[in-house]
Write a protein that holds these residues in place. Structure first.
Motif, PDB file in Angstrom:
ATOM      1  N   SER A 167       0.633  -1.338   0.045  1.00 48.31           N
ATOM      2  CA  SER A 167      -0.399   0.291   0.133  1.00 48.31           C
ATOM      3  C   SER A 167       0.873   1.086  -0.475  1.00 48.31           C
ATOM      4  N   THR A 168       2.321   1.242  -0.245  1.00 52.04           N
ATOM      5  CA  THR A 168       2.791   2.320  -0.775  1.00 52.04           C
ATOM      6  C   THR A 168       3.185   3.188  -1.844  1.00 52.04           C
ATOM      7  N   ARG A 169       2.630   2.247  -2.641  1.00 48.95           N
ATOM      8  CA  ARG A 169       2.597   3.253  -4.439  1.00 48.95           C
ATOM      9  C   ARG A 169       1.380   3.080  -5.254  1.00 48.95           C
ATOM     10  N   MET A 170       0.779   3.178  -5.771  1.00 51.36           N
ATOM     11  CA  MET A 170      -0.068   3.060  -6.653  1.00 51.36           C
ATOM     12  C   MET A 170      -0.786   3.292  -8.569  1.00 51.36           C
ATOM     13  N   ALA A 171      -0.412   2.713  -9.078  1.00 54.90           N
ATOM     14  CA  ALA A 171      -0.591   2.669 -10.688  1.00 54.90           C
ATOM     15  C   ALA A 171      -2.146   2.618 -11.027  1.00 54.90           C
ATOM     16  N   THR A 172      -1.807   3.804 -12.428  1.00 50.30           N
ATOM     17  CA  THR A 172      -3.299   4.632 -12.998  1.00 50.30           C
ATOM     18  C   THR A 172      -2.812   4.386 -14.219  1.00 50.30           C
TER      19      THR A 172
END
Length: 459
Positions: free
Chosen positions: A301-306
Motif C-alpha cells: 500500500s505504498t504505491r499506486m498504478a493508474t
C-alpha cells in the motif's frame, strides 16, 4: 348576331391555346422531373454501391482482426501456463485468495467457480461451483478470514466471499464450508445486503482487516458497510461518474477514479474498540489529463498504478504524511499502445513484488517495467474478446486474465517479472558492502536465472 358568334369563336380559340400551353408546360415539367429523378436515382445508386463496397471492405478487414464477438482469432503465446474452461457465459471477474491456493471467477452463467491453483499445471482443472440463484454475479471478492473451524478442528483457508448481483444490484454473501465427511467443500448463499445503490454496482471489496466492505456504483456513490450489511457511510466522489473504486491492501484507504483526471483517496477510521469512527479525505493523485480507467495498489500500500484515457499509465508514491498535507509523488509515466483508438475499458495491476505492472488493452496485455516504464513483454491478442479482468497471484509468479465473451480464463507465466528481478538483484549486489549480503543476493540471482531459463526452455 354574327358579331357574337365571332366573339365566341375567338374565346374558344384563346381558351384552347391557353390549355395547350399549360399542357406543354406540364409535360415539360414532368419530363424534367423524371429526368432529375432518374439522375438522382443513378446518383443514389452510385453512392449506395460505393458505400456497400466500402462497407464490404471494412467487413472483410474486420473479419481478419475481430471476427464474431468472443470468437476472434487468438494468438498462441509461449508464456501461457493454463486455460481454464468451464464457464458457459461471459466471464466478468476473477480474484486470487490471499493465501494463493484458490482463484474465484464469476460469470453470466449464474455461477461462481473456485479453482484450485495447484491444478493449473494439470490437464484437468478442478473447481467447486456455487450457483447464484435468480441472478448472476458481476464481481467477486474474497473474505480475508483465515482462522480455524473450531467445530470440526480443520483449517479453513477462507470462510466467505461476496459477489455483486447484476439484477439485484446489491451484494450477496457466500459461506464456504468443509463437508463433514471430508469429501470436499460446499458453498451456500447466506444473505443479500439491502438495496441502496440507484445505479449499477461496478466494484466491491472487503477490507483486509475484515472491518468493512465497500461497494461502488457507476454514478458518484461509494457505500461502506459492516459485515452484517448495515451502512456505515456513504461517499459522494463528485467525479461526475465513477469508473472504479477499491480498498487498499492495508485496509486503511478507499480510492476512486472517474470522469475527472484525478484519483481520490479517503481514510477510513475506527476506534480502538473497532467501532466505525469516520471517513476523511486523505489525498489526491493529480497528473493525468483525462479520466482514469482503473488503478491498483502495491501489496504494501505504498504505491499506486493508474491508467488513463490520456494514453499514459503512472506509478505514484503514496507513502506520505497526508495528515500534514503532504502530496503523493509521481514516480514514473509510461505510454501504452493507443494505435487502435480509445479502448472501451482498460485495467492495470502492479505485481505483488512491484517489479512489473500489467496493463490490459483490449484483447492484449502489456507487461511494463515498474522502474523505467519499458515494455518488457506483450501478450498480444490472447483472448477472443476484450479482457474483462486481470489479477496477479500473490507470489507474482502468475497473471490471470478473463476474456469476457470467449468464456475462458488464461493464466500466464511472469517471465518479465523474473527478468526485472534479476536486474534489481544484480544492482543490489554491486551496492552491497557486506559479503554475507552479497552471497545471499547471488544465490537469489542463481535461483531466479534457473526459473527464467526453465520458462524460456518451455517457450
Amino acid at each position: 348576331m354574327a358579331g357574337v358568334e365571332v366573339a365566341t369563336l375567338g374565346t374558344i380559340i384563346a381558351t384552347s391555346l391557353i390549355a395547350a400551353a399549360v399542357l406543354v408546360v406540364i409535360l415539360f415539367i414532368g419530363f424534367k422531373s423524371k429526368q432529375r429523378k432518374d439522375d438522382s436515382s443513378e446518383t443514389v445508386k452510385s453512392e449506395l454501391e460505393e458505400k456497400q463496397a466500402f462497407s464490404g471492405e471494412r467487413k472483410d478487414k474486420a473479419k481478419t482482426t475481430k471476427g464474431k464477438r468472443g470468437n476472434a482469432p487468438v494468438k498462441n503465446h509461449r508464456r501461457q501456463f493454463a486455460i481454464l474452461k468451464g464457464h458457459t457465459g461471459d466471464v466478468f471477474d476473477l480474484e486470487f485468495s490471499l493465501n494463493g491456493k484458490y482463484m474465484a471467477s464469476t460469470s453470466q452463467d449464474r455461477t461462481v467457480r473456485l479453482w484450485s491453483v495447484k491444478d493449473f499445471k494439470e490437464k484437468e482443472h478442478k473447481y467447486v461451483r456455487a450457483n447464484v440463484d435468480f441472478d448472476h454475479g458481476t464481481k467477486v471478492n474474497f473474505s480475508p478470514d483465515t482462522s480455524e473451524d473450531t467445530k470440526q478442528q480443520q483449517p479453513v483457508r477462507f470462510r466467505a466471499f461476496i459477489t455483486a448481483l447484476a439484477n439485484g444490484n446489491t451484494i450477496r454473501v457466500f459461506k464456504v464450508y468443509k463437508k463433514k465427511d471430508g469429501s470436499g467443500t460446499s458453498i451456500t448463499g447466506e444473505f443479500d445486503f439491502p438495496v441502496k445503490h440507484s445505479a449499477e454496482i461496478i466494484n466491491i471489496a472487503v477490507a483486509s482487516s475484515g472491518k468493512f466492505i465497500m461497494s461502488c456504483s457507476s454514478d458518484t456513490t461509494i457505500i461502506l458497510w459492516n459485515l452484517k450489511g448495515e451502512v456505515l457511510s456513504i461517499i459522494d466522489t463528485r467525479q461526475m461518474n465513477n469508473s472504479f473504486a477499491s480498498i487498499s491492501p492495508c485496509g486503511k484507504f478507499v480510492a476512486s477514479a472517474g470522469f475527472t483526471p484525478d484519483v481520490k483517496l479517503w481514510a477510513v477510521e475506527f476506534t480502538k474498540s473497532d467501532e466505525f469512527k469516520q471517513v476523511s479525505r486523505a489525498m489526491e493523485l493529480k497528473g493525468h489529463t483525462a479520466g482514469v480507467y482503473h488503478f491498483s495498489f502495491s501489496a504494501d500500500s505504498t504505491r499506486m498504478a493508474t491508467v488513463s484515457k490520456d494514453g499514459t499509465w503512472k506509478i505514484w508514491d503514496i507513502d506520505v504524511e497526508y495528515t500534514k498535507k503532504q502530496d503523493p509523488h509521481l514516480l514514473i509515466t509510461g505510454i501504452y499502445d493507443a494505435s487502435f483508438g480509445v479502448y472501451n475499458n482498460m485495467f492495470i495491476s502492479m505485481s505483488p513484488d512491484a517489479y512489473v505492472t500489467a496493463v490490459a488493452m483490449g484483447r492484449s496485455v502489456g507487461i511494463f517495467n515498474t522502474e523505467n516504464g519499458n515494455l518488457e513483454e506483450l501478450l498480444e491478442e490472447v483472448h477472443g474478446d476484450d479482457i474483462t479482468a486481470i489479477a496477479w497471484h500473490p507470489s507474482s509468479r502468475y497473471l490471470a486474465t478473463a476474456g469476457g465473451a470467449d468464456r475462458q480464463i488464461r493464466v500466464w507465466h511472469n517471465a518479465a517479472g523474473i527478468k526485472v528481478q534479476i536486474e534489481d538483484l544484480e544492482g543490489r549486489i554491486n551496492r552491497a558492502r557486506n559479503e554475507n549480503v552479497k552471497e545471499r543476493l547471488e544465490q537469489q540471482v542463481l535461483e531466479a536465472r534457473a526459473s527464467l531459463d526453465k520458462l524460456n526452455l518451455i517457450g
